[in-house]
Design a protein around this motif. Structure first.
Motif, PDB file in Angstrom:
ATOM      1  N   HIS A  53      43.821  51.865  38.549  1.00 17.18           N
ATOM      2  CA  HIS A  53      43.685  51.977  40.005  1.00 17.18           C
ATOM      3  C   HIS A  53      43.186  50.653  40.592  1.00 17.18           C
ATOM      4  O   HIS A  53      43.685  50.212  41.643  1.00 17.18           O
ATOM      5  CB  HIS A  53      42.743  53.126  40.357  1.00 17.18           C
ATOM      6  CG  HIS A  53      42.688  53.439  41.804  1.00 17.18           C
ATOM      7  ND1 HIS A  53      43.780  53.866  42.531  1.00 17.18           N
ATOM      8  CD2 HIS A  53      41.661  53.370  42.689  1.00 17.18           C
ATOM      9  CE1 HIS A  53      43.425  54.044  43.786  1.00 17.18           C
ATOM     10  NE2 HIS A  53      42.152  53.756  43.913  1.00 17.18           N
ATOM     11  N   VAL A  54      42.252  50.022  39.922  1.00  9.86           N
ATOM     12  CA  VAL A  54      41.705  48.742  40.376  1.00  9.86           C
ATOM     13  C   VAL A  54      42.790  47.658  40.335  1.00  9.86           C
ATOM     14  O   VAL A  54      42.870  46.817  41.241  1.00  9.86           O
ATOM     15  CB  VAL A  54      40.467  48.357  39.526  1.00  9.86           C
ATOM     16  CG1 VAL A  54      40.015  46.937  39.797  1.00  9.86           C
ATOM     17  CG2 VAL A  54      39.336  49.346  39.783  1.00  9.86           C
ATOM     18  N   ILE A  55      43.642  47.690  39.315  1.00 11.74           N
ATOM     19  CA  ILE A  55      44.745  46.721  39.234  1.00 11.74           C
ATOM     20  C   ILE A  55      45.698  46.913  40.418  1.00 11.74           C
ATOM     21  O   ILE A  55      46.093  45.940  41.073  1.00 11.74           O
ATOM     22  CB  ILE A  55      45.501  46.852  37.891  1.00 11.74           C
ATOM     23  CG1 ILE A  55      44.630  46.356  36.741  1.00 11.74           C
ATOM     24  CG2 ILE A  55      46.824  46.089  37.938  1.00 11.74           C
ATOM     25  CD1 ILE A  55      45.200  46.655  35.361  1.00 11.74           C
ATOM     26  N   ILE A  56      46.057  48.148  40.704  1.00 17.27           N
ATOM     27  CA  ILE A  56      46.965  48.417  41.815  1.00 17.27           C
ATOM     28  C   ILE A  56      46.355  47.944  43.134  1.00 17.27           C
ATOM     29  O   ILE A  56      47.018  47.261  43.934  1.00 17.27           O
ATOM     30  CB  ILE A  56      47.326  49.920  41.872  1.00 17.27           C
ATOM     31  CG1 ILE A  56      48.194  50.298  40.665  1.00 17.27           C
ATOM     32  CG2 ILE A  56      48.041  50.266  43.184  1.00 17.27           C
ATOM     33  CD1 ILE A  56      48.351  51.789  40.464  1.00 17.27           C
ATOM     34  N   GLY A  61      46.155  43.525  47.369  1.00 17.06           N
ATOM     35  CA  GLY A  61      45.261  42.712  48.192  1.00 17.06           C
ATOM     36  C   GLY A  61      44.047  43.436  48.737  1.00 17.06           C
ATOM     37  O   GLY A  61      43.339  42.907  49.587  1.00 17.06           O
ATOM     38  N   HIS A  62      43.773  44.636  48.241  1.00 18.74           N
ATOM     39  CA  HIS A  62      42.619  45.423  48.699  1.00 18.74           C
ATOM     40  C   HIS A  62      41.419  45.154  47.774  1.00 18.74           C
ATOM     41  O   HIS A  62      40.962  46.047  47.046  1.00 18.74           O
ATOM     42  CB  HIS A  62      42.960  46.911  48.732  1.00 18.74           C
ATOM     43  CG  HIS A  62      44.163  47.232  49.554  1.00 18.74           C
ATOM     44  ND1 HIS A  62      44.215  47.046  50.918  1.00 18.74           N
ATOM     45  CD2 HIS A  62      45.375  47.731  49.196  1.00 18.74           C
ATOM     46  CE1 HIS A  62      45.399  47.413  51.366  1.00 18.74           C
ATOM     47  NE2 HIS A  62      46.128  47.824  50.344  1.00 18.74           N
ATOM     48  N   ILE A  63      40.919  43.931  47.829  1.00 27.01           N
ATOM     49  CA  ILE A  63      39.886  43.482  46.884  1.00 27.01           C
ATOM     50  C   ILE A  63      38.583  44.240  47.066  1.00 27.01           C
ATOM     51  O   ILE A  63      37.957  44.668  46.078  1.00 27.01           O
ATOM     52  CB  ILE A  63      39.667  41.959  47.015  1.00 27.01           C
ATOM     53  CG1 ILE A  63      40.968  41.189  46.770  1.00 27.01           C
ATOM     54  CG2 ILE A  63      38.548  41.490  46.089  1.00 27.01           C
ATOM     55  CD1 ILE A  63      41.639  41.455  45.435  1.00 27.01           C
ATOM     56  N   GLU A  64      38.139  44.413  48.304  1.00 25.06           N
ATOM     57  CA  GLU A  64      36.872  45.132  48.551  1.00 25.06           C
ATOM     58  C   GLU A  64      36.940  46.559  47.995  1.00 25.06           C
ATOM     59  O   GLU A  64      36.000  47.024  47.366  1.00 25.06           O
ATOM     60  CB  GLU A  64      36.557  45.162  50.053  1.00 25.06           C
ATOM     61  CG  GLU A  64      36.380  43.806  50.685  1.00 25.06           C
ATOM     62  CD  GLU A  64      34.946  43.303  50.632  1.00 25.06           C
ATOM     63  OE1 GLU A  64      34.048  44.110  50.342  1.00 25.06           O
ATOM     64  OE2 GLU A  64      34.756  42.102  50.872  1.00 25.06           O
ATOM     65  N   GLU A  65      38.061  47.223  48.224  1.00 27.68           N
ATOM     66  CA  GLU A  65      38.225  48.585  47.711  1.00 27.68           C
ATOM     67  C   GLU A  65      38.303  48.579  46.186  1.00 27.68           C
ATOM     68  O   GLU A  65      37.767  49.480  45.524  1.00 27.68           O
ATOM     69  CB  GLU A  65      39.472  49.226  48.314  1.00 27.68           C
ATOM     70  CG  GLU A  65      39.558  50.711  48.037  1.00 27.68           C
ATOM     71  CD  GLU A  65      40.755  51.382  48.693  1.00 27.68           C
ATOM     72  OE1 GLU A  65      41.011  52.554  48.352  1.00 27.68           O
ATOM     73  OE2 GLU A  65      41.435  50.747  49.539  1.00 27.68           O
ATOM     74  N   ALA A  66      38.941  47.569  45.622  1.00 23.39           N
ATOM     75  CA  ALA A  66      39.006  47.455  44.158  1.00 23.39           C
ATOM     76  C   ALA A  66      37.601  47.322  43.580  1.00 23.39           C
ATOM     77  O   ALA A  66      37.274  47.954  42.564  1.00 23.39           O
ATOM     78  CB  ALA A  66      39.868  46.265  43.756  1.00 23.39           C
ATOM     79  N   PHE A 129      37.629  37.538  44.825  1.00 21.94           N
ATOM     80  CA  PHE A 129      38.829  37.780  44.018  1.00 21.94           C
ATOM     81  C   PHE A 129      38.777  39.121  43.308  1.00 21.94           C
ATOM     82  O   PHE A 129      39.790  39.613  42.837  1.00 21.94           O
ATOM     83  CB  PHE A 129      39.024  36.648  43.003  1.00 21.94           C
ATOM     84  CG  PHE A 129      39.463  35.369  43.653  1.00 21.94           C
ATOM     85  CD1 PHE A 129      40.801  35.079  43.791  1.00 21.94           C
ATOM     86  CD2 PHE A 129      38.534  34.478  44.155  1.00 21.94           C
ATOM     87  CE1 PHE A 129      41.221  33.912  44.409  1.00 21.94           C
ATOM     88  CE2 PHE A 129      38.932  33.312  44.775  1.00 21.94           C
ATOM     89  CZ  PHE A 129      40.276  33.028  44.911  1.00 21.94           C
ATOM     90  N   GLY A 130      37.607  39.708  43.201  1.00 18.88           N
ATOM     91  CA  GLY A 130      37.464  41.018  42.594  1.00 18.88           C
ATOM     92  C   GLY A 130      37.570  40.989  41.081  1.00 18.88           C
ATOM     93  O   GLY A 130      37.759  39.941  40.466  1.00 18.88           O
ATOM     94  N   PRO A 131      37.456  42.155  40.466  1.00 18.34           N
ATOM     95  CA  PRO A 131      37.385  42.234  39.006  1.00 18.34           C
ATOM     96  C   PRO A 131      38.657  41.826  38.277  1.00 18.34           C
ATOM     97  O   PRO A 131      38.597  41.291  37.179  1.00 18.34           O
ATOM     98  CB  PRO A 131      37.044  43.700  38.738  1.00 18.34           C
ATOM     99  CG  PRO A 131      37.451  44.426  39.974  1.00 18.34           C
ATOM    100  CD  PRO A 131      37.308  43.461  41.104  1.00 18.34           C
ATOM    101  N   VAL A 132      39.810  42.050  38.872  1.00 20.39           N
ATOM    102  CA  VAL A 132      41.063  41.722  38.188  1.00 20.39           C
ATOM    103  C   VAL A 132      41.342  40.226  38.279  1.00 20.39           C
ATOM    104  O   VAL A 132      41.498  39.542  37.266  1.00 20.39           O
ATOM    105  CB  VAL A 132      42.239  42.545  38.760  1.00 20.39           C
ATOM    106  CG1 VAL A 132      43.560  42.067  38.198  1.00 20.39           C
ATOM    107  CG2 VAL A 132      42.033  44.026  38.456  1.00 20.39           C
ATOM    108  N   TRP A 133      41.409  39.702  39.501  1.00 24.33           N
ATOM    109  CA  TRP A 133      41.802  38.301  39.676  1.00 24.33           C
ATOM    110  C   TRP A 133      40.747  37.342  39.166  1.00 24.33           C
ATOM    111  O   TRP A 133      41.089  36.324  38.559  1.00 24.33           O
ATOM    112  CB  TRP A 133      42.149  38.014  41.141  1.00 24.33           C
ATOM    113  CG  TRP A 133      43.315  38.819  41.613  1.00 24.33           C
ATOM    114  CD1 TRP A 133      43.320  39.737  42.619  1.00 24.33           C
ATOM    115  CD2 TRP A 133      44.644  38.810  41.087  1.00 24.33           C
ATOM    116  NE1 TRP A 133      44.571  40.287  42.749  1.00 24.33           N
ATOM    117  CE2 TRP A 133      45.404  39.737  41.825  1.00 24.33           C
ATOM    118  CE3 TRP A 133      45.269  38.102  40.060  1.00 24.33           C
ATOM    119  CZ2 TRP A 133      46.756  39.970  41.574  1.00 24.33           C
ATOM    120  CZ3 TRP A 133      46.617  38.337  39.812  1.00 24.33           C
ATOM    121  CH2 TRP A 133      47.334  39.267  40.560  1.00 24.33           C
TER     122      TRP A 133
END
Length: 159
Positions: A53-56, A61-66, A129-133
């Motif tokens: 879900h976090v990857i999607i 581009g929903h970094i805050e939600e990720a 950039f969040g956890p994925v990027w």
């Protein structure tokens, strides 16, 4: 020479299958218990860390939600599991026979974990950039650090 080239091709193939999913390289190397264990662990950490879900969200581009959706205590296991599976498949496939060959992937596991920890607050130019990027950005840093540490160790031990 042909035998070495075949071993390198096989080892790289196992590495690439482990990048696709931890445990696939082990299955192709006929290490079935290890492969199934890694796949099971990947699924557990993936589901409990909410990784897919976090990857999607990240790709959209929903970094805050990720960041909000990430279960950090579980997801922190992922880099070590991921990079170990890659190294192990590569090694069992015939690669990584030189001294300290594991260091680039081991250092990547550590550095990516640190990137993951700081992903909710670390920004570059004001951009989160969040956890994925951020984890992906930290991979070459970990590889580079591992290459340098390996080179230093080999120099120190040879001289």
């Amino acid at each position: 020479m042909k035998h070495t080239s075949h071993n390198n091709n096989r080892a790289i193939g196992m590495l690439l299958w482990s990048i696709a999913l931890p445990g696939f390289g082990q299955l192709l190397n006929h290490k079935y218990i290890k492969g199934l264990t890694l796949i099971t662990l990947e699924l557990i950490v993936n589901v409990l860390g909410n990784l897919n879900h976090v990857i999607i969200l990240s790709f959209h581009g929903h970094i805050e939600e990720a960041i909000e959706q990430t279960n950090y205590p579980w997801l922190m296991f992922y880099p070590c599991l991921y990079f170990f599976a890659m190294w192990d498949a590569y090694k069992d496939g015939g690669g990584g026979r030189s001294d300290f060959a594991y260091l680039p992937l081991a250092c990547s596991a550590y550095v990516v974990t640190v990137g993951l920890i700081y992903s909710p607050v670390f920004s570059i130019g004001g951009q989160l950039f969040g956890p994925v990027w951020l984890s992906i950005i930290f991979v070459p840093i970990g590889l580079g650090l591992g290459i340098v540490v390996r080179w230093l160790l080999l120099e120190f031990l040879s001289g």
